[in-house]
Enzyme design. Sequence first.
Site, PDB file in Angstrom:
ATOM      1  N   LEU A 171      -3.351 -70.192 -33.618  1.00 41.52           N
ATOM      2  CA  LEU A 171      -3.500 -71.118 -32.505  1.00 41.52           C
ATOM      3  C   LEU A 171      -4.512 -72.170 -32.959  1.00 41.52           C
ATOM      4  CD1 LEU A 171      -3.984 -70.419 -28.738  1.00 41.52           C
ATOM      5  CD2 LEU A 171      -5.550 -71.947 -29.940  1.00 41.52           C
ATOM      6  N   ASP A 193       7.312 -76.979 -32.246  1.00 39.64           N
ATOM      7  CA  ASP A 193       6.454 -77.328 -33.376  1.00 39.64           C
ATOM      8  C   ASP A 193       7.158 -78.270 -34.337  1.00 39.64           C
ATOM      9  OD1 ASP A 193       8.252 -75.308 -34.058  1.00 39.64           O
ATOM     10  OD2 ASP A 193       6.839 -74.232 -35.334  1.00 39.64           O
ATOM     11  N   ARG A 194       8.456 -78.054 -34.547  1.00 44.91           N
ATOM     12  CA  ARG A 194       9.208 -78.949 -35.430  1.00 44.91           C
ATOM     13  C   ARG A 194       9.298 -80.352 -34.842  1.00 44.91           C
ATOM     14  NH1 ARG A 194      14.815 -76.181 -36.490  1.00 44.91           N
ATOM     15  NH2 ARG A 194      15.143 -78.024 -37.815  1.00 44.91           N
TER      16      ARG A 194
END
Length: 282
Positions: free
Chosen positions: A14, A118-119
Site C-alpha cells: 500500500l 492500477d493499470r
Amino acid sequence: MSLYLLFDVGNTRLKWAAVESTQNTADRNKKLWAYSGSISSKSFQSAELRAELSDYIAKTLPKPDAIAFACVAGDEVIAHLQSLFPQWSDISWHQLTGDSPYHGMRTLYQDPSKLGADRWAALIGARALSNTNTLIINAGTATTIDLLGGNGVHYGGWILPGLSLMQESLQSNTARLPLVNRHAHLAANTTSTNSVPQTSLGVSTDEAIIGGCDAAQLGAILRAAYLAKEMNHPVERIWLDGGNAAVLANEIKQFPELARLPVEPIEGLVLRGLWAWLLQKI
C-alpha cells in the site's frame, strides 16, 4: 493552496503520497513525493497498524482537500482504507477504476470495468509524462505490459507472473528445484571468474532459474514491441515501475531492439496517474 492525498493499494504494498496544487504532474523531480510512504498490504489487515498509519499521516500532513485511490485488493480493503480518517469525515474520497473517464485517453478493452485500476492509473501517469507511443511495464507481484499510443489510445496489454512468482511457482510445484535468492546469488558470483551473465544460458540450477524467469519477462516485452510496430505504433519509450523495475531495466539494455529506446525506471506511476485523474475530476 490545496493538498491532495493519494493511495495506491496493490496486492503486495500500500503506497501513499501527498501533492500540492502548485506541483506539476509532468515533474519528474525525485523530490516530487516528499510526503510519501508505504506499508505491506498484509499488515494493513491489522486494525492496530491501520490506526498507526492513520495517526502518522494525520500528524504529518495538513488536512487534504481531496483523497483519491486505486485498489486491486478487494472491497474489504477499500472499506478499511476509507475508515482511516474519521476526523476528516467531510473530505470526499474518489476511487479510480478501470472505466474511470480521463479526457484525451480511451481504452480498447472490451469491458473497461474489468481493466485493473492500477493499470489504468499507470497509463494515465505515463500520459501525463509524454505523448509518445509507450510501453508501460509494472514489474511487481505480477508483471503487466501495456501499449499506449501517442494518440491516447490504450491498445491493450498482457499480465504474467512477476519474477518472484515465477521462481516461487517452480519451487512450489516441483520436487527438487530450489527457491533462488537472486540478490544473494548475484552477490556471491560478482567476483567469480565462473559467473555467467544472465544474458547467457545458465550453467547451474540457480542460473538456469534466474535466467529463465528473466528471459520469459524479456520475451514478452520484446514481443509487445514487435506487435506495436506491426500495429503502426512503434514504441518510442518504455516506462518501468514496480519492485523489479531496476532488474528489468538492466536486462533490457542487453537487447539492441530495445536498448535504443529511452528505458526508464520511474517510481509512483500509479500515484501520478491518480493525481492527474483527480485534477480533471475536481
